[in-house]
Design an enzyme around this catalytic site. Sequence first.
Site, PDB file in Angstrom:
ATOM      1  N   GLU A 170       0.787  -1.232   0.000  1.00 52.90           N
ATOM      2  CA  GLU A 170       0.000   0.000   0.000  1.00 52.90           C
ATOM      3  C   GLU A 170       0.823   1.288   0.000  1.00 52.90           C
ATOM      4  O   GLU A 170       0.810   2.058   0.980  1.00 52.90           O
ATOM      5  CB  GLU A 170      -0.967   0.018   1.194  1.00 52.90           C
ATOM      6  CG  GLU A 170      -1.914  -1.161   1.215  1.00 52.90           C
ATOM      7  CD  GLU A 170      -3.036  -1.027   2.236  1.00 52.90           C
ATOM      8  OE1 GLU A 170      -2.957  -0.151   3.112  1.00 52.90           O
ATOM      9  OE2 GLU A 170      -4.011  -1.785   2.141  1.00 52.90           O
ATOM     10  N   GLU A 357      -5.321  -8.652   0.637  1.00 51.79           N
ATOM     11  CA  GLU A 357      -5.989  -8.354   1.913  1.00 51.79           C
ATOM     12  C   GLU A 357      -7.454  -8.076   1.646  1.00 51.79           C
ATOM     13  O   GLU A 357      -7.791  -7.401   0.666  1.00 51.79           O
ATOM     14  CB  GLU A 357      -5.424  -7.091   2.597  1.00 51.79           C
ATOM     15  CG  GLU A 357      -4.089  -7.251   3.258  1.00 51.79           C
ATOM     16  CD  GLU A 357      -3.606  -5.963   3.928  1.00 51.79           C
ATOM     17  OE1 GLU A 357      -4.439  -5.152   4.384  1.00 51.79           O
ATOM     18  OE2 GLU A 357      -2.381  -5.767   3.973  1.00 51.79           O
TER      19      GLU A 357
HETATM   20  C1  FCB Z   1      -4.527  -2.165   5.461  1.00 53.97           C
HETATM   21  C2  FCB Z   1      -3.148  -2.497   5.982  1.00 53.97           C
HETATM   22  C3  FCB Z   1      -3.148  -3.563   7.054  1.00 53.97           C
HETATM   23  C4  FCB Z   1      -4.305  -3.392   7.999  1.00 53.97           C
HETATM   24  C5  FCB Z   1      -5.592  -3.274   7.244  1.00 53.97           C
HETATM   25  C6  FCB Z   1      -6.816  -3.191   8.125  1.00 53.97           C
HETATM   26  O1  FCB Z   1      -4.520  -0.868   4.969  1.00 53.97           O
HETATM   27  O2  FCB Z   1      -2.326  -2.941   4.927  1.00 53.97           O
HETATM   28  O3  FCB Z   1      -1.908  -3.519   7.703  1.00 53.97           O
HETATM   29  O4  FCB Z   1      -4.083  -2.309   8.821  1.00 53.97           O
HETATM   30  O5  FCB Z   1      -5.546  -2.173   6.394  1.00 53.97           O
END
Ligand code: FCB
Length: 450
Positions: A170, A357
Amino acid sequence: HNMTLSRNHFPAHFRWGSATSSYQIEGAADTDGKGKSIWDTFSHTPGKVKGGDTGDVACDHYHLWEQDLNLMQDLGLNSYRFSISWPRVLPAGKGTVNAKGLEFYDRLVDGLLQRGLDPFVTLYHWDLPQALQDTGGWVNRETAFHFADYAAVVSERLGDRVKHWITHNEPFCTAMLGHLYGAHAPGIRDLKAALQTLHHVYLSHGLAVPVLRQNSAQDAQVGITLSLHPVYPFTDQPEDLEAARRHDGFRNRWYLDPLYGRGYPQDTWERYGASVPDVQEGDLQTISAELDFLGVNYYFREVVQHAPGEGLFDVREVHLDGVERTYFDWEVFPEGLTALLTRVHEEYQPKKLFITENGATYQDEMVGGVVQDEDRRRFFERHLQASLDVLKKGIPLEGYFAWSLLDNFEWAEGYDKRFGLVHVDFQTLTRTLKRSGEWYRDFLRVPVVP
Ligand code: FCB
């Protein structure tokens, strides 16, 4: 049609995983020679993290890692995405390698492979060595070259076993949360610094790609993970459509375009005015090094409207009433995942995609040793259904990583926001599988039809 969701609707080779990151779970903040990271500094600065929480102990995964690997094996996962703490490996960010730090990840990778879990290794999930911050951090161009050296150290050691490398997690958050909003380490508030940071993060990515390839097996895959948000106009009036386009430049295209050889998007570049980054000759070529896959983190969509005079983009984010939300106030919008990946596929054609994620935080309650997190279970089920819709369109989606394996240190929110499939009692460090975790396990347990 949710009733029919089955693992067997997904390809047999599909990657099923969970994701974590070093600072959020490891603890052992100065054990075995680890150097300080910017998150050690930030979390120890009063007022920066809710409740004054720090990652000093977190889930103590550094000591309890075998237990955590066993949990993943019991869940029936075949892959695990974790990150390496740069200052654990290189306490000063460069120079002397901390043998014990590298050995930790060496054991972790072996432990994963022994349990049938394929490691997906992220090199940077926000814990920059403090020593490098002291010389300017990501605003300093030199940091990009130190990152490439760090990538070399790690891949020389693990490249015989690691088949999936993710350079950065990110970059939007590294740049904007860390350097524009100041909500994350290092807590800077300066647009020019944020955009220069992004450029150096991208340069470091481009420099590391060939290093990782060279130190890994022929079939190893190198990629990067972006946080992307599908942007929707509040109305279908032309001014809202244009606002959505501008916001999309800020949120998505600024990150996608340079990776795919298009440079920074012209319209967004013009909006940034005098804050645009210094870009040297050849940088954009380095940054657009060919990728084997793109990792996408998906949490929610954004709805925007035209708002003259608001911010650089004349855009206001609309907080919709009457929609389902998580404890973070993020809208639950599974269709956004399908729309987002379809768009990325159509406009950029990444060779492969992974959802690196996806997950949700709710105010879990443990009653009689049980966490009945039906809301989280439903969240996962609906996003897997959306992933299936992506596959049905013939898009090369190859895996899904639930965020997160464990409840953990949620950055500026501290331990208040739980995302785990596994509940962690932060007093005793006891792990307990939640109902959502049982559901994921049962979902994965069906015999795989080849
Ligand atoms: C993302 C991050 C991860 C976690 C999630 C909820 O932005 O990569 O580390 O904090 O959100």
